[in-house]
Enzyme design. Structure first.
Site, mmCIF file in Angstrom:
data_model
loop_
_atom_site.group_PDB
_atom_site.id
_atom_site.type_symbol
_atom_site.label_atom_id
_atom_site.label_comp_id
_atom_site.label_asym_id
_atom_site.label_seq_id
_atom_site.Cartn_x
_atom_site.Cartn_y
_atom_site.Cartn_z
ATOM 1 N N SER A 50 0.833 -1.193 0.000
ATOM 2 C CA SER A 50 0.000 0.000 0.000
ATOM 3 C C SER A 50 0.872 1.249 0.000
ATOM 4 C CB SER A 50 -0.890 0.000 1.245
ATOM 5 O OG SER A 50 -1.512 1.254 1.419
ATOM 6 N N TYR A 63 -1.213 -0.488 10.381
ATOM 7 C CA TYR A 63 -1.373 -0.877 8.967
ATOM 8 C C TYR A 63 -0.245 -0.283 8.128
ATOM 9 C CZ TYR A 63 -3.092 -1.263 4.234
ATOM 10 O OH TYR A 63 -3.167 -1.526 2.886
#
Length: 68
Positions: A50, A63
């Site tokens: 990501s 995350y």
């Protein structure tokens, strides 16, 4: 897996869960793929992460750290 919380509100258990799922799945899949690639003497493993692994995301510290 991610928790949308400020870092001071993320428990260590939640942090561990994020890493176990996000990093653990990459490891386990790579390990299984490597077995077949070694047998064939060919292949590539490409991991895509990501953008939050590069720049970080507000309220998603665990995350972001697991996306590198």
């Amino acid at each position: 897996v991610c928790f949308f919380k400020q870092i001071q509100d993320v428990s260590y258990e939640e942090f561990q869960e994020v890493f176990a799922v996000n990093m653990g799945s990459a490891f386990l899949c790579s390990r299984e793929a490597a077995k077949k690639m070694i047998a064939k003497k060919s292949g590539h493993i490409i991991h895509i992460s990501s953008v939050w692994g590069e720049v970080g995301a507000s309220c998603e510290s665990a995350y972001s750290a697991s996306s590198q």
